[in-house]
Write a protein that holds these residues in place. Structure first.
Motif, PDB file in Angstrom:
ATOM      1  N   GLY A 228     105.493  52.403 104.734  1.00  0.00           N
ATOM      2  CA  GLY A 228     105.895  53.657 105.375  1.00  0.00           C
ATOM      3  C   GLY A 228     104.734  54.383 106.022  1.00  0.00           C
ATOM      4  N   ALA A 229     103.584  54.385 105.349  1.00  0.00           N
ATOM      5  CA  ALA A 229     102.409  55.049 105.924  1.00  0.00           C
ATOM      6  C   ALA A 229     101.950  54.349 107.194  1.00  0.00           C
ATOM      7  N   SER A 230     101.985  53.024 107.203  1.00  0.00           N
ATOM      8  CA  SER A 230     101.547  52.265 108.385  1.00  0.00           C
ATOM      9  C   SER A 230     102.457  52.544 109.573  1.00  0.00           C
ATOM     10  N   ASP A 231     103.757  52.615 109.333  1.00  0.00           N
ATOM     11  CA  ASP A 231     104.687  52.889 110.430  1.00  0.00           C
ATOM     12  C   ASP A 231     104.444  54.275 111.024  1.00  0.00           C
ATOM     13  N   THR A 232     104.193  55.269 110.165  1.00  0.00           N
ATOM     14  CA  THR A 232     103.965  56.624 110.655  1.00  0.00           C
ATOM     15  C   THR A 232     102.673  56.705 111.454  1.00  0.00           C
ATOM     16  N   ILE A 233     101.616  56.066 110.955  1.00  0.00           N
ATOM     17  CA  ILE A 233     100.336  56.087 111.663  1.00  0.00           C
ATOM     18  C   ILE A 233     100.463  55.373 113.009  1.00  0.00           C
ATOM     19  N   ALA A 234     101.170  54.245 113.022  1.00  0.00           N
ATOM     20  CA  ALA A 234     101.367  53.528 114.282  1.00  0.00           C
ATOM     21  C   ALA A 234     102.147  54.370 115.282  1.00  0.00           C
ATOM     22  N   THR A 235     103.157  55.101 114.818  1.00  0.00           N
ATOM     23  CA  THR A 235     103.930  55.978 115.704  1.00  0.00           C
ATOM     24  C   THR A 235     103.064  57.088 116.271  1.00  0.00           C
ATOM     25  N   LEU A 236     102.213  57.682 115.418  1.00  0.00           N
ATOM     26  CA  LEU A 236     101.329  58.752 115.883  1.00  0.00           C
ATOM     27  C   LEU A 236     100.353  58.233 116.937  1.00  0.00           C
ATOM     28  N   MET A 237      99.818  57.039 116.725  1.00  0.00           N
ATOM     29  CA  MET A 237      98.894  56.468 117.704  1.00  0.00           C
ATOM     30  C   MET A 237      99.587  56.180 119.031  1.00  0.00           C
ATOM     31  N   ALA A 238     100.814  55.679 118.956  1.00  0.00           N
ATOM     32  CA  ALA A 238     101.528  55.335 120.187  1.00  0.00           C
ATOM     33  C   ALA A 238     101.925  56.571 120.976  1.00  0.00           C
ATOM     34  N   ALA A 239     102.081  57.715 120.300  1.00  0.00           N
ATOM     35  CA  ALA A 239     102.508  58.932 120.981  1.00  0.00           C
ATOM     36  C   ALA A 239     101.384  59.589 121.763  1.00  0.00           C
ATOM     37  N   GLY A 240     100.152  59.207 121.522  1.00  0.00           N
ATOM     38  CA  GLY A 240      99.026  59.810 122.207  1.00  0.00           C
ATOM     39  C   GLY A 240      98.663  59.079 123.475  1.00  0.00           C
ATOM     40  N   ASP A 241      97.799  59.711 124.274  1.00  0.00           N
ATOM     41  CA  ASP A 241      97.356  59.110 125.527  1.00  0.00           C
ATOM     42  C   ASP A 241      95.887  58.699 125.441  1.00  0.00           C
ATOM     43  N   ASP A 242      95.417  58.426 124.232  1.00  0.00           N
ATOM     44  CA  ASP A 242      94.023  58.027 124.054  1.00  0.00           C
ATOM     45  C   ASP A 242      93.956  57.008 122.922  1.00  0.00           C
ATOM     46  N   ASP A 243      92.799  56.420 122.779  1.00  0.00           N
ATOM     47  CA  ASP A 243      92.563  55.437 121.723  1.00  0.00           C
ATOM     48  C   ASP A 243      91.533  55.959 120.717  1.00  0.00           C
ATOM     49  N   ASP A 244      91.465  57.262 120.596  1.00  0.00           N
ATOM     50  CA  ASP A 244      90.451  57.899 119.763  1.00  0.00           C
ATOM     51  C   ASP A 244      91.006  58.088 118.354  1.00  0.00           C
ATOM     52  N   TYR A 245      91.003  57.004 117.567  1.00  0.00           N
ATOM     53  CA  TYR A 245      91.548  57.032 116.219  1.00  0.00           C
ATOM     54  C   TYR A 245      90.592  56.338 115.257  1.00  0.00           C
ATOM     55  N   GLY A 246      90.753  56.644 114.011  1.00  0.00           N
ATOM     56  CA  GLY A 246      90.020  55.966 112.955  1.00  0.00           C
ATOM     57  C   GLY A 246      90.776  56.115 111.652  1.00  0.00           C
ATOM     58  N   VAL A 247      90.806  55.050 110.863  1.00  0.00           N
ATOM     59  CA  VAL A 247      91.507  55.069 109.585  1.00  0.00           C
ATOM     60  C   VAL A 247      90.572  54.537 108.508  1.00  0.00           C
ATOM     61  N   VAL A 248      90.514  55.256 107.389  1.00  0.00           N
ATOM     62  CA  VAL A 248      89.766  54.791 106.227  1.00  0.00           C
ATOM     63  C   VAL A 248      90.699  54.838 105.024  1.00  0.00           C
ATOM     64  N   ALA A 249      90.391  54.011 104.034  1.00  0.00           N
ATOM     65  CA  ALA A 249      91.220  53.923 102.824  1.00  0.00           C
ATOM     66  C   ALA A 249      90.400  54.326 101.612  1.00  0.00           C
TER      67      ALA A 249
END
Length: 521
Positions: free
Chosen positions: A359-380
């Protein structure tokens, strides 16, 4: 929030800079502290100026004779004031103002790097890059045990499985925009610990980790954080945010990464936010029909304003933000400090083989796709590999000791039959010496070892030595990684800005910069 567009050593202390148990704002506490330091400095200067010539304790009080001091003391009349009382204003004694003048002041001089006193006195939160090593060090220094932070290179199951397990939470860094706020509950669920981020504070990275730590029952968070959790258990998210903003224990650890420029930039943009808020308030309170919009715009674009398009508006538009994703029960929550309440982004069924990461991966992927940039980073935020490696090493060491004890009882010549000279790594070097009593040999395994013949015991010993060799290599590798993280954090905490500034001034003074500037432009 980093560039946000929005708004006790033995126990947690929620105090302001003056020691009062209140929830101060960043601007008021910082300005009042600076004012008090300036007043103390002026008093100290006036005291020194009025003191004039100073004397040492060995100098005579009168020039007539070396024994005049003794006679003066013995000839005091009953109406004279004792010398011990006069020394309060005597020039040959250090006054209270003189002592205070040697105390550290905030802020330190501009040409100085950020001092420890600067970092502990400043009421803001500095920006920290999305660097897993920095987050790991912060967690260890806060007292959380057996944790590490690792970079996530992809949200697919195979890449997530490569991380140390279990994963307690994910932290996303992105260029801020409101996302998923329509499904927020009106109140915070009782089983979710969530704190808001106060306006104009770059605390979102540390707050995201705190929001994860407080919602996991499997993590040992340490004495200070546990007391903070208990203290805030009945508070609302906003009240928890206020308590966190005044939590000096965590703030000092966070701001240990602050440099002089971080403090200056934070104060500058805070002052901009205050002025912008005042302008908006003036616009709202203006009488109808009065056109002040053009005036405010011209004022904003004037050359006298420090809030120029290149500084303030650009800073706001490029603001980055950390948010957390964490499982609570069978729900996955998005914990964004700028949201009023936590938001559930889905549920999962462990009995059906589902994990909260889906569920977390799907939400993060949706948030990334909704933006107009590739300025993201994920840490665990995960369990440190050192913890399971050391547990296995403790069991292997205790089992090996049991095997060798049985061999010693059967025949004292078994060591002559061992063809190899391999010996296990010292428990002290592996950092497991104190952990050995907590991992005894299971009774069933101990019974099997006691009944084995010498050949079986020797074979078991060889297998244990091989396992211990692999475990030792893994432990040493992880210990080296921890040391590298500490070194990287130490380098980040070093403030080299004033040194570079001084060096450039020296190059400019001997005209080297002027002669070679064209080579670099």
């Amino acid at each position: 929030m980093s560039q946000s567009p929005h708004v006790a050593e033995t126990s947690p202390k929620f105090t302001d800079a003056n020691g009062n148990q209140t929830m101060p704002s960043a601007a008021s506490a910082s300005s009042s502290n600076s004012a008090s330091q300036a007043t103390a400095a002026e008093q100290s200067s006036s005291t020194k100026a009025s003191a004039g010539q100073t004397f040492t304790a060995d100098e005579p009080l009168t020039p007539e004779s070396p024994n005049s001091k003794k006679r003066a003391l013995s000839e005091l009349s009953i109406t004279e004031e004792p010398i011990s009382k006069k020394t309060k204003d005597s020039p040959n004694m250090s006054s209270t103002e003189d002592v205070k003048s040697t105390d550290p002041v905030f802020p330190s001089p501009p040409d100085y790097p950020a001092t420890k006193h600067d970092k502990e006195t400043w009421q803001g939160f500095c920006e920290i890059e999305s660097e897993p090593a920095y987050f790991s060090v912060i967690l260890r220094e806060m007292g959380a045990q057996d944790l590490t932070v690792r970079e996530v290179f992809g949200m697919t199951p195979d890449l997530l499985d490569m991380l140390p397990q279990p994963i307690y939470g994910l932290i996303l860094l992105f260029r801020y925009r409101e996302f998923g706020t329509e499904d927020q509950p009106t109140e915070c669920p009782t089983d979710v610990w969530f704190a808001n981020q106060l306006p104009a504070q770059n605390s979102c990275g540390t707050l995201a980790m705190i929001n994860i730590l407080m919602n996991s029952t499997e993590i040992s968070i340490g004495e200070h954080l546990q007391q903070f959790k208990d203290f805030t258990s009945d508070m609302t998210p906003f009240q928890r945010g206020e308590a966190f903003a005044s939590f000096d224990y965590v703030k000092k650890i966070h701001n240990s990464f602050a440099k002089k420029m971080d403090i200056l930039e934070g104060d500058k943009h805070l002052s901009y936010k205050v002025r912008r808020s005042q302008r908006l308030k003036d616009l709202e309170s203006a009488p109808k029909g009065k056109n002040i919009t053009s005036k405010s715009r011209s004022r904003r674009h004037s050359g006298d304003s420090t809030a120029t398009d290149d500084s303030a508006e650009s800073f706001e538009e490029n603001g980055h933000h950390f948010i957390a994703f964490v499982p609570v029960g069978n729900e996955v929550y998005k914990l964004d400090g700028l949201d009023k309440q936590p938001t559930s982004v889905g549920s999962f069924d462990p009995e059906a083989g589902e994990t909260w990461l889906d569920g977390a991966s799907d939400t993060i992927a949706t948030l990334m796709a909704a933006g107009d940039d590739d300025d993201y980073g994920v840490v665990a935020l995960t369990q440190s590999p050192l913890a399971p490696l050391r547990r296995k090493a403790c069991l292997a060491i205790n089992t090996l000791a049991r095997v060798e004890s049985c061999l010693d009882g059967g025949s004292g010549t078994w060591r002559e039959l061992v063809s190899d000279a391999q010996e296990p790594t010292s428990p002290r070097l592996l950092g497991v010496e104190a952990l050995l009593p907590a991992h005894p040999v299971p009774s069933s395994l101990a019974a099997t070892i006691d009944s084995e013949a010498m050949d079986g015991l020797l074979s078991r010993r060889r297998g244990l030595l091989a396992v211990l060799g692999e475990l030792a290599a893994g432990i040493v590798e992880e210990m080296a990684l921890v040391a590298a993280e500490d070194e990287k954090a130490s380098q980040r905490r070093f403030d080299g800005g004033p040194v570079v500034k001084k060096w450039l001034e020296m190059l400019a003074a001997n005209e080297y910069l002027e002669e070679n500037l064209k080579r670099f432009t």
